[in-house]
Each structure stands twice: as structure tokens, then as C-alpha cells.
Design an enzyme around this catalytic site. Structure first.
Site, PDB file in Angstrom:
ATOM      1  N   GLU A   4      45.700  42.835  90.521  1.00  0.00           N
ATOM      2  CA  GLU A   4      46.191  43.799  91.594  1.00  0.00           C
ATOM      3  C   GLU A   4      47.707  43.121  92.187  1.00  0.00           C
ATOM      4  O   GLU A   4      47.838  41.867  92.069  1.00  0.00           O
ATOM      5  CB  GLU A   4      45.331  43.943  92.630  1.00  0.00           C
ATOM      6  N   PRO A   5      48.418  43.954  92.842  1.00  0.00           N
ATOM      7  CA  PRO A   5      49.849  43.394  93.473  1.00  0.00           C
ATOM      8  C   PRO A   5      49.520  42.313  94.146  1.00  0.00           C
ATOM      9  O   PRO A   5      50.537  41.786  94.330  1.00  0.00           O
ATOM     10  CB  PRO A   5      50.232  44.741  93.945  1.00  0.00           C
ATOM     11  N   ARG A  55      40.461  33.103  77.594  1.00  0.00           N
ATOM     12  CA  ARG A  55      41.412  31.918  77.718  1.00  0.00           C
ATOM     13  C   ARG A  55      41.524  31.271  76.230  1.00  0.00           C
ATOM     14  O   ARG A  55      42.498  30.730  75.938  1.00  0.00           O
ATOM     15  CB  ARG A  55      40.984  30.876  78.641  1.00  0.00           C
ATOM     16  N   ARG A  89      70.620  24.167  56.807  1.00  0.00           N
ATOM     17  CA  ARG A  89      71.568  23.910  57.716  1.00  0.00           C
ATOM     18  C   ARG A  89      72.278  22.811  57.217  1.00  0.00           C
ATOM     19  O   ARG A  89      71.443  21.632  57.434  1.00  0.00           O
ATOM     20  CB  ARG A  89      71.155  24.162  59.107  1.00  0.00           C
ATOM     21  N   GLU A 106      46.066  35.339  82.058  1.00  0.00           N
ATOM     22  CA  GLU A 106      44.566  34.913  81.859  1.00  0.00           C
ATOM     23  C   GLU A 106      44.426  33.666  82.502  1.00  0.00           C
ATOM     24  O   GLU A 106      43.746  32.578  82.445  1.00  0.00           O
ATOM     25  CB  GLU A 106      44.366  34.567  80.238  1.00  0.00           C
TER      26      GLU A 106
END
Length: 375
Positions: free
Chosen positions: A124-125, A239, A264, A358
């Protein structure tokens, strides 16, 4: 302990799909911030959307280690896709473990096929990492519950068809958190604008609003007040899944760095011959391997029925921070080529969220310390 022949075959099959079908879609999906639904159909065809659905409901019913292996392999192709899959699996886990027989029969066979997609509405916020502070309320009125409140950071927020929602049944009792199944088409339920994120941009992440949403009382998944304990139990497995995804992302970055270092050239030699680069790659390989071993250990402990909270937190903490380290070094090895739009820079952006969702790294350390020191 080595993988079984079946587990190794599953790993190889999903890794091949990740390389040949998922990875090629990742750049465009990230750029346009859209979820690759064709990839979801491929996962469904492989029964991967049925990972945590019991066999009696047409599910895959994967053991914990196989679940981790699949999460790693899918994340090797795209962390956004792996996240969507793991959240769907969290939802089917909740329904399978806590739902009535009627709810299981109604929802799980279809969810096993990938439609409807599941979402897990816990955050939730204002609640942050402490779900006991949630403010979403579910009031019992006759034979229905009425839900009011706001949820945030909901993966599969738009594309889902069913939600596992956590709400208090008593606004004055933080111990009254309860788990509910809410169909996405319920009246009074609205979906917010998709979040614009640093990484994981192909993942569908939104807020959800509940304004007088009515559901049958039978849609309560846990006893009143048992939702938080159920959430923590489910999140232990979650998790392990995020740890596995972190390993898959890190492995993808490592493989790209190894290939680039061999191709490279600087100072008339491949940069793979430069000791600084060789040491970076050695450290990256060690980090990936250690994260995988911790993840597999936690998965095996869960499968044996042990209390795996500390093992899961150690795996999630180490593997997610390891993904940050490995992707950072992969960018450095690529130099300017790793800073412009590419798989490498996307890996780097995506990696950060693994240390947050998580349960943040700090929450994992708190859990580890509590288990270690407080018994």
C-alpha cells in the site's frame, strides 16, 4: 547436491526458450513499456503458468527447487517476464493453499493455462515494508465482504483477471489482516495508470483502488486475522523465487561480458587478456555461483519442510545485491557500449528492483539477524 535428470532437462528447456524466444522480445518490450503477451502464451504452452497449481487442478505442481530453476531460467531471458510469472505463481499458491475446494475448482484450472493472470495485492502507499500498517478494510455485511482502500506497486495490475487481496477486517486491529480472492471485474475496482519505472519497464505495475467492492463471503481465503501470517509464509517462497531471478539476470550479464571481453580488442589484444578484466570476470563468476548455491539451499530446506526464513532471506539478500554488482561490472567491461541502449544497460536498470521488492535488502538483514540472534 546435483540436480535430478528431470530438473536438469527442465532447466535446459526453459533456458533455450529464454534465449531464443524471450530475450529477442525484451528490448522492444522495455522500450515500449508493454508486456510481451506472446511470450506469456509460450510459458503457458510449457505449463510454466501452472508451476504452483496442484496436479488435481491440471497443474505442474513443481517442487521448490524446480520452481527456483524455472525462475532463474526465465529471468535469463527477461526479468520483467520472470516477475510477472512469479507473481502469478504467488496468487495460485495462495488459492491452492488457503482457498476452499469450490474456489480451487473455480479458478485454478484456468489459471494453470495462464488465463486469468493472477496478481498479489499486499503493498500500500503508506504501509511500505510493514503490512501490519495496511489501511485497506474489508467489512462483513451479511453474506458479503465490502472492500475499501488503495494498493500500490501491483505487478500484473492491468493484465490480471484475479487478485489475492490483503485487508483488515477491523480498522482498529492491526492483527485482523485477512486474505481475499477478488475477481478483477468486480464493481468498484479500478486500476491506476501504469508506473514509469527505472527498470523492469515491460512489467505491468499499477495501483489499485477499492471503492465499495463487494465479494461473496466464501471468497475469504484465510480465517480473519490469519492473512498476515499466511502472507509471510508465502513470501518466504517468493523470496527464493526472487533470489533465483537475480541469479538468472546476473548470469545473463556475466555471459554477455565474457563474450564481449573475448571479442573486444585494445592494445592489440582481446581485453580478456588484461588482468583487470580477468579479475572482474572471476569475481562475477564467484558471485553468481554463490548466489545460486544459496538459492538452491533455501529451496531444498523449504521442500524438506524446514523453517527456511533465514535461508530464504540470505539467498535473496546475497543474490539481489550480487545482481547489482555483476550487472554494474558488466557495464564497466563494455565501456561506452554498455552505457547506451543495449541488453547490458537494461540488465543494470532491471537489477535494482531485486534489492527492493519481496522485502528490501534491509528487511532481509533484519530477518537474518533476528533468526541468528533472537532465536
Amino acid at each position: 547436491m546435483e540436480l535430478t535428470a528431470e530438473q536438469a532437462a527442465i532447466r535446459d528447456t526453459v533456458r533455450e526458450v529464454a534465449t531464443e524466444e524471450i530475450r529477442p522480445t525484451a528490448a522492444e518490450a522495455d522500450r515500449t513499456e508493454t508486456f510481451p503477451e506472446d511470450v506469456w502464451e509460450t510459458l503457458a504452452d510449457l505449463d510454466l503458468t501452472a508451476l504452483t497449481v496442484p496436479e488435481e487442478y491440471d497443474g505442474f505442481d513443481a517442487d521448490r527447487l524446480t520452481y527456483a530453476i524455472v525462475n532463474e531460467a526465465v529471468a535469463y531471458g527477461s526479468l520483467a517476464v520472470a516477475t510477472a510469472l512469479s507473481v502469478h505463481a504467488l496468487a495460485t499458491s495462495c488459492i491452492a493453499e488457503f482457498g476452499s475446494e469450490d474456489l480451487r475448482e473455480q479458478w485454478l484450472p484456468d489459471m494453470a493455462t495462464g488465463q486469468p493472470v493472477g496478481a498479489f495485492a499486499l503493498s500500500e502507499p503508506d504501509a511500505g515494508s510493514n503490512p501490519a500498517e495496511m489501511s485497506t478494510i474489508a467489512r462483513l455485511e451479511g453474506d458479503e465482504y465490502v472492500l475499501d482502500g488503495e494498493k500500490q506497486w501491483i505487478t500484473n495490475g492491468q493484465r490480471s483477471g484475479v487478485l489475492v487481496v490483503f485487508a483488515r477486517t477491523d480498522p482498529d486491529d492491526e492483527g485482523s489482516v485477512t486474505q481475499f480472492l477478488v475477481p478483477k471485474d468486480a464493481d468498484g475496482l479500478s486500476v491506476g495508470t501504469p508506473e514509469e519505472k527505472l527498470g523492469l519497464r515491460a512489467s505491468d505495475t499499477t495501483s489499485l483502488s477499492f471503492d465499495g467492492v463487494r465479494i461473496p463471503a466464501e471468497n475469504r481465503l484465510t480465517e480473519e486475522g490469519r492473512g498476515l501470517a499466511a502472507a509471510l509464509s508465502i513470501l518466504t517462497g517468493g523470496r527464493v523465487g526472487i533470489a533465483a531471478q537475480s541469479v538468472g539476470l546476473a548470469q545473463a550479464a556475466l555471459d554477455e561480458a565474457v563474450d564481449y571481453a573475448g571479442e573486444r580488442e585494445q592494445f592489440d589484444q582481446p581485453i580478456a587478456d588484461i588482468q583487470t578484466i580477468r579479475h572482474k570476470l572471476a569475481e562475477m563468476q564467484t558471485t553468481v555461483r554463490a548466489g545460486r548455491l544459496l538459492t538452491h539451499d533455501a529451496a531444498r530446506r523449504m521442500e524438506r519442510g524446514e523453517d527456511a526464513r533465514m535461508a530464504a532471506s540470505m539467498a535473496k539478500y546475497f543474490a539481489s545485491e550480487g545482481a547489482m554488482d555483476v550487472t554494474n561490472e558488466a557495464v564497466q567491461i563494455h565501456g561506452g557500449a554498455g552505457y547506451v541502449e543495449s541488453d547490458i544497460e537494461r540488465f543494470y536498470r532491471d537489477a535494482k528492483v531485486t534489492t527492493i521488492y519481496e522485502g528490501t535488502t534491509q528487511i532481509q538483514k533484519t530477518t537474518i539477524a533476528r533468526e541468528l540472534l533472537d532465536g
